[in-house]
Enzyme design. Sequence first.
Site, short mmCIF file in Angstrom:
data_model
loop_
_atom_site.label_atom_id
_atom_site.label_comp_id
_atom_site.label_asym_id
_atom_site.label_seq_id
_atom_site.Cartn_x
_atom_site.Cartn_y
_atom_site.Cartn_z
N ASP A 59 40.47 39.43 45.42
CA ASP A 59 39.65 38.39 44.78
C ASP A 59 39.09 38.92 43.48
OD1 ASP A 59 37.63 36.20 44.42
OD2 ASP A 59 38.34 35.71 46.43
N PHE A 62 35.46 35.02 41.01
CA PHE A 62 35.10 33.99 40.03
C PHE A 62 34.21 32.92 40.67
CE2 PHE A 62 36.72 29.96 37.84
CZ PHE A 62 35.68 29.96 36.92
N ASP A 84 42.52 40.32 39.51
CA ASP A 84 42.77 38.97 39.02
C ASP A 84 44.24 38.66 39.20
OD1 ASP A 84 43.30 36.74 37.28
OD2 ASP A 84 41.30 37.10 36.44
N LEU A 89 50.64 42.72 40.45
CA LEU A 89 50.10 43.70 41.41
C LEU A 89 51.25 44.21 42.25
CD1 LEU A 89 48.27 41.93 44.33
CD2 LEU A 89 49.51 40.68 42.60
N LYS A 131 59.37 38.48 47.36
CA LYS A 131 60.82 38.72 47.22
C LYS A 131 61.14 40.21 47.39
CE LYS A 131 64.43 38.26 43.73
NZ LYS A 131 64.69 37.92 42.33
N TYR A 171 44.15 21.56 37.33
CA TYR A 171 44.24 21.92 38.75
C TYR A 171 45.46 21.25 39.39
CZ TYR A 171 42.59 22.39 43.64
OH TYR A 171 42.46 22.68 44.98
N TYR A 185 61.92 29.69 44.31
CA TYR A 185 62.12 31.05 44.84
C TYR A 185 62.79 30.97 46.22
CZ TYR A 185 59.76 34.10 41.46
OH TYR A 185 59.44 34.84 40.35
P1 NAD Z 1 36.87 28.91 46.69
O1 NAD Z 1 36.57 28.68 45.25
O2 NAD Z 1 35.74 29.22 47.59
O3 NAD Z 1 37.94 30.07 46.86
C1 NAD Z 1 38.86 30.45 45.86
C2 NAD Z 1 38.81 31.96 45.71
O4 NAD Z 1 39.79 32.35 44.73
C3 NAD Z 1 37.46 32.46 45.23
O5 NAD Z 1 37.05 33.54 46.03
C4 NAD Z 1 37.72 32.88 43.81
O6 NAD Z 1 36.86 33.90 43.36
C5 NAD Z 1 39.18 33.31 43.87
N1 NAD Z 1 39.86 33.28 42.58
C6 NAD Z 1 39.85 32.29 41.65
N2 NAD Z 1 40.60 32.62 40.60
C7 NAD Z 1 41.12 33.86 40.88
C8 NAD Z 1 41.97 34.74 40.17
N3 NAD Z 1 42.45 34.45 38.95
N4 NAD Z 1 42.31 35.93 40.75
C9 NAD Z 1 41.81 36.26 41.98
N5 NAD Z 1 41.00 35.46 42.68
C10 NAD Z 1 40.65 34.27 42.14
O7 NAD Z 1 37.67 27.63 47.18
P2 NAD Z 1 38.25 27.25 48.62
O8 NAD Z 1 37.74 25.91 48.96
O9 NAD Z 1 38.08 28.37 49.57
O10 NAD Z 1 39.80 27.07 48.28
C11 NAD Z 1 40.77 28.04 48.64
C12 NAD Z 1 42.17 27.52 48.29
O11 NAD Z 1 42.41 26.31 49.03
C13 NAD Z 1 42.34 27.18 46.81
O12 NAD Z 1 43.62 27.57 46.41
C14 NAD Z 1 42.22 25.67 46.78
O13 NAD Z 1 42.94 25.11 45.72
C15 NAD Z 1 42.79 25.28 48.13
N6 NAD Z 1 42.24 23.98 48.57
C16 NAD Z 1 40.97 23.88 49.05
C17 NAD Z 1 40.47 22.63 49.41
C18 NAD Z 1 39.08 22.45 49.96
O14 NAD Z 1 38.68 21.31 50.20
N7 NAD Z 1 38.32 23.49 50.23
C19 NAD Z 1 41.27 21.48 49.25
C20 NAD Z 1 42.55 21.64 48.73
C21 NAD Z 1 43.04 22.88 48.40
#
Ligand code: NAD
Length: 348
Positions: A59, A62, A84, A89, A131, A171, A185
């Site tokens: 993580d 952010f 990030d 990585l 992969k 998004y 992929y």
């Molecule tokens: P969240 O914001 O709590 O979690 C996302 C995490 O990704 C955070 O910890 C953030 O710091 C990290 N992050 C963001 N950009 C990053 C980067 N460039 N590199 C590394 N880490 C990064 O949100 P969430 O609700 O836990 O969502 C998790 C996933 O589920 C997301 O991909 C989101 O699109 C998807 N999602 C969630 C919901 C929902 O309702 N919660 C709905 C649809 C999709």
Amino acid sequence: MFIVDVPASKSVHPATLTAKREFSVSSIKRILVTGGAGFLGSHLCERLVDEGHDVVCLDNFFTSQKSNVAHLLGRQNFELVRHDITQPLWLEVDEIYNLACPAAPGHYQFNPIKTVKTSVLGAIHVLGMAKRCRAKVLQASTSEVYGDPEVHPQPESYRGAVNTLGPRACYDEGKRVAETLFMDYHRSNGVNVRIVRIFNTYGPRMHPYDGRVVSNFIRQALGGEDITIFGDGRQTRSFCYRDDLIEGMVRMMNGPDEFVGPVNIGNPDEFTIRQLAELTLELTSSKSTLIERPLPEDDPTQRKPDITLARARLGWEPTIKLRDGLSKTIEWFRTIDMRHYRAPTPNY
Ligand code: NAD
Ligand code: UDP
């Protein structure tokens, strides 16, 4: 067989309630969870650690904070990496859950270009790793790929109505490209992929200032502030409790290789936003007033998953009603100190 310490904790999966569990070495996997410190990611990490897997949580914090996974730091099968996902990585793993991406509208619109990079470059990086390692990789996609849907409820076959030019596109389109990359992929390189489309999910550890409707309403109700209904509140959403969601995601990862998805994971019980506000007032016994605020651009008017496919292929369906899940979430919000949470870090 070997033994893993499982501390008794209040928020663990029921399977972990014994003090020690035995795991067969052959069933233990090295699992990377990107976005693992976030709301959903931290619960997923918790579950996988409790199952005895060797978990790497990646993580950049952010939209999250270390406190979400602090309770896992002492566990021998948990590792936290600050990285990030837009940067390459190099790790050796058996499975990858790709959750790294800001998810709340206020968070993903904070730096929209970075949001696109996170979805697209993030997908390329995890797919490249999968992969090379022959790992299985699951994409956390979203109901936002359906945009403002003309088909209701939304089945996976519906192709969506996204405004490519609007403020939500960073998004929505980022996640759509990620799905495309996953399928390419898979077809071109034989990568073992899974795609889940997550519908609005809520629960403890949501960021209290993420601007999402559940966190806003609870925070406002507990603080005695006005409850901000955007528009007339007749738009609908279908809210899934986080435990149901995590169960669906894990079932998808562990399901048969030929079922790559996409599969909708969400709760089909549909509510208007006004109904959610009224329920929040009732459950918090709050005297807050409902006020209307302008509806954000491109805000979808209705959303409800068709989960026929998840029921048939994963034997999955949600079990937690909104009233119960909301009560648990309110309980958690009462325990936290809001001063420990901050808005997204500038300049990301
Ligand atoms: P969240 O914001 O709590 O979690 C996302 C995490 O990704 C955070 O910890 C953030 O710091 C990290 N992050 C963001 N950009 C990053 C980067 N460039 N590199 C590394 N880490 C990064 O949100 P969430 O609700 O836990 O969502 C998790 C996933 O589920 C997301 O991909 C989101 O699109 C998807 N999602 C969630 C919901 C929902 O309702 N919660 C709905 C649809 C999709
Ligand atoms: N919403 C609202 N008041 C708020 C926050 C959100 O009425 O304080 C509305 C928002 O306009 C949308 C719905 O609640 O119609 C869900 O918003 P959220 O940001 O939680 O998720 P998404 O729009 O991505 O489903």
